[in-house]
Motif scaffolding. Structure first.
Motif: not given
Length: 520
Positions: A470, A473, A496-498
């Motif tokens: 996390k 990210c 931007y995400s996982s």
């Protein structure tokens, strides 16, 4: 007093004219400074000249004097001149004087005064002995010196070591040629009778059987009892009947038999040459032959520039590695261990030693062999007693080395093993009932707690990994936002995400209304 003076030209007998001056030994040399002064001290009474050089160099003329003996010519002169004069005779050799006194009953004198007198006569010999030219005297002296040197060194035709060098070289050449011939003969006749080579292993017997039988068909009717045992003969005849070999012509058999004849003749000559080499080695170097054998001794002589005298000049360390020069220089160049033996490795003493003691035995054998070489080269005795004694010492040393494993090394390394007294120690052991149970010693509760603890540790590690992902990210998100701002892209934002990167259209931003209020 009369003086017997031996020269290379003949025997001279001088008469001492003034014996009073002989009493002054230290100043006697002054009386022989010139020929005139010398003639006042001594005068030539008789001179027996040799007829020719052959008579002067004959063995009886000078070897008799060297050994303190009287030859016929000298005996005749002494009987004719000295006995009639009835005066004492001064001689240079005390042993010769004793023989003259014993055989001719003449009184002989040998003293330091006589030695000084002989030295003075030798310095003025040309003036005291008339009728002898200096050129003739020099030639006779040179020839006599050579003959005396040969006699001193015990020169003999049997002591020529050049023959050993040639014999051992020829022996090696014969071995190579015999191997080539025998290999060719077995391969050639193997096409006709291949089973014979496996039955008869001896090369000479193989060739003799071929020479006697020839074609394979003749084995059934041939008698080979002189060459082979009965069992082997029966096996050969049985194999000849069922042989898988091909048929050959009579001309081929004739050529094969001719090759067999050559092999047999060369083998017989090799046996004769080996016996000749043995006899030569026992005549020239008997002690070396006893120490290392005739073959190794002959190869050492041949390797040392072909002379026993040159070999005697080498040190024991050189003789030990003689023949391994390439390995020595290769080891020195690469900074590795140097070889421990060369030609001496083939000696019987080194061959019967265990591998861990070969280097030590070869060093000791080389030291004793050098002593034997020098004894054979410069000694007058031709017996092998010294070699037998040294070999016995080496064999005893070898036995002690081989038996050392049985001994127990003490603090000094010399004391033998001592047998310790055996004492039986019995221990009383109590019964342990814990060994009856086959269940695990740990409780079930303890085991469950251990499992729970392991699960907690695993969960903590997983949470830490998620938190780390996390954080990465978020870090990348802020980097992309900063980059988009720098590139002046107002209508798009990067989210931007996982799961990935998505582009979404942003709504236009309303401008803020200016504030109309005034601060008081």
């Amino acid at each position: 007093m009369l003086v017997l003076f031996e020269t290379s030209v003949g025997y001279a007998i001088f008469k001492v004219l003034n014996e009073k001056k002989l009493q002054e030994v230290d100043s006697l040399w002054k009386e022989f400074e010139t020929p005139e002064k010398a003639n006042k001290i001594v005068k030539l009474k008789h001179f027996e000249k040799f007829q020719d050089t052959a008579e002067a160099l004959a063995e009886k003329a000078f070897t008799a004097l060297m050994e303190g003996k009287i030859n016929k010519q000298l005996k005749k002169v002494l009987k004719k001149i000295v006995k009639e004069a009835h005066e004492p005779l001064a001689v240079a050799d005390a042993k010769l004087g004793g023989v003259i006194k014993e055989k001719l009953n003449l009184s002989c004198i040998h003293s330091p005064v006589v030695n000084e007198l002989m030295r003075g006569i030798r310095s003025q010999m040309d003036g005291l002995i008339p009728g002898v030219e200096p050129r003739e005297m020099a030639a006779m002296c040179l020839g006599l010196a050579h003959s005396l040197s040969r006699y001193r060194l015990k020169f003999s035709a049997d002591k020529v070591d050049t023959m050993i060098v040639q014999a051992i070289s020829l022996l090696d050449d014969l071995d190579k040629e015999l191997n080539n011939y025998i290999m060719r003969c077995r391969e050639w006749y193997g096409w006709h009778f291949p089973e014979l080579g496996k039955i008869i292993s001896d090369n000479l017997t193989y060739c003799k059987c071929l020479q006697k039988v020839g074609d394979r068909k003749n084995f059934a009717s041939a008698t080979l009892s002189e060459l082979l045992p009965e069992e082997v003969e029966a096996e050969v005849k049985a194999a000849a009947e069922i042989s898988m070999g091909t048929e050959v012509s009579e001309e081929d058999i004739c050529n094969i038999l001719h090759l067999c004849t050559q092999v047999i003749e060369i083998s017989e000559y090799r046996t004769q040459l080996y016996e000749y080499l043995q006899n030569r080695m026992m005549a020239i170097a008997p002690n070396v032959t006893v120490m290392v054998g005739e073959l190794v001794g002959a190869r050492l002589i041949a390797h040392a520039v072909g002379s026993l005298l040159n070999l005697a000049k080498h040190a024991a360390s050189t003789v030990q590695i003689l023949g391994a020069e390439k390995a020595l220089f290769r080891a020195l160049k690469s900074r590795r261990d140097t070889p421990k033996y060369g030609l001496i490795y083939h000696a019987s003493l080194v061959g019967q030693t265990s591998p861990k003691h070969k280097g030590k035995i070869s060093r000791m054998l080389a030291a004793k062999t050098v002593l034997a070489i020098r004894y054979d080269a410069f000694g007058e005795d031709s017996s092998s007693a010294m070699g037998v004694e040294n070999r016995a010492k080496l064999e005893a040393r070898l036995r002690s080395l081989e038996d050392r494993g049985i001994r127990k090394i003490s603090g000094t390394g010399k004391a033998l093993a001592k047998a310790e007294k055996y004492e039986h120690k019995s221990e009383v052991k109590t019964y342990d009932p814990s060994g009856d149970s086959t269940l695990p010693t740990c409780s079930k509760k303890r085991k469950i707690e251990q499992v729970d603890k392991d699960e907690e540790i695993t969960e903590k590690k997983a949470k830490k990994a998620k938190i780390k992902i996390k954080e990465e990210c978020e870090k990348h998100f802020f980097q992309y936002v900063e980059l988009s701002i720098r590139l002046s892209v107002p209508n798009f934002a990067v989210f931007y995400s996982s799961a990935g990167i998505k582009r979404i259209k942003e709504e236009p931003v309303s401008e803020e209304e200016p504030c109309t209020s005034v601060a008081v």
